[in-house]
Design a protein around this motif. Structure first.
Motif, PDB file in Angstrom:
ATOM      1  N   GLU A   6       0.958  -1.389  -0.076  1.00 18.98           N
ATOM      2  CA  GLU A   6      -0.014  -0.105   0.124  1.00 18.98           C
ATOM      3  C   GLU A   6       0.830   1.202  -0.138  1.00 18.98           C
ATOM      4  O   GLU A   6       0.212   2.423  -0.476  1.00 18.98           O
ATOM      5  N   PRO A   9       2.843   2.819  -4.074  1.00 24.53           N
ATOM      6  CA  PRO A   9       2.539   3.865  -4.993  1.00 24.53           C
ATOM      7  C   PRO A   9       2.530   5.321  -4.339  1.00 24.53           C
ATOM      8  O   PRO A   9       2.882   6.185  -4.910  1.00 24.53           O
ATOM      9  N   TRP A  10       2.517   5.540  -2.777  1.00 31.45           N
ATOM     10  CA  TRP A  10       2.720   6.749  -2.263  1.00 31.45           C
ATOM     11  C   TRP A  10       3.797   7.132  -2.230  1.00 31.45           C
ATOM     12  O   TRP A  10       4.280   8.185  -2.675  1.00 31.45           O
ATOM     13  N   LYS A  48      -1.768   3.728 -12.473  1.00 27.98           N
ATOM     14  CA  LYS A  48      -3.110   4.344 -12.240  1.00 27.98           C
ATOM     15  C   LYS A  48      -3.060   4.432 -10.677  1.00 27.98           C
ATOM     16  O   LYS A  48      -3.529   5.551 -10.163  1.00 27.98           O
ATOM     17  N   LYS A  49      -2.433   3.476  -9.805  1.00 28.90           N
ATOM     18  CA  LYS A  49      -2.474   3.912  -8.330  1.00 28.90           C
ATOM     19  C   LYS A  49      -1.739   4.924  -8.140  1.00 28.90           C
ATOM     20  O   LYS A  49      -2.018   5.758  -7.160  1.00 28.90           O
ATOM     21  N   ASN A  52      -3.250   8.155  -9.010  1.00 29.77           N
ATOM     22  CA  ASN A  52      -4.303   8.543  -8.160  1.00 29.77           C
ATOM     23  C   ASN A  52      -3.497   9.256  -6.953  1.00 29.77           C
ATOM     24  O   ASN A  52      -4.059  10.149  -6.267  1.00 29.77           O
ATOM     25  N   CYS A  53      -2.499   8.748  -6.304  1.00 26.84           N
ATOM     26  CA  CYS A  53      -1.681   9.309  -5.426  1.00 26.84           C
ATOM     27  C   CYS A  53      -1.244  10.557  -5.619  1.00 26.84           C
ATOM     28  O   CYS A  53      -1.467  11.496  -4.732  1.00 26.84           O
TER      29      CYS A  53
END
Length: 64
Positions: A6, A9-10, A48-49, A52-53
């Motif tokens: 999790e 991507p951040w 895509k993740k 979004n981030c």
């Protein structure tokens, strides 16, 4: 330090914003297009993740 699935991507989004500034989202969108063209479904999902981030970190909200 190991990132969880999790957090990856951040972390990538944060790095892209530091590296590319206001162009970070455009960079992510370009990667999505390139990976879509070659059929890399997993790569597209990850980028895509990341996109979004980037949107959330830059105050643009979640992307679709």
């Amino acid at each position: 330090m190991t990132l969880t699935q999790e957090q990856v991507p951040w972390g990538a989004a944060s790095m892209l914003i530091r590296t590319h500034g206001d162009h970070a989202k455009a960079y992510a969108d370009q990667r999505i297009s390139e990976l879509t063209a070659i059929g890399d479904v997993d790569g597209v999902a990850m980028w895509k993740k990341i996109a979004n981030c980037i949107n959330q970190l830059s105050g643009s909200g979640p992307s679709n």
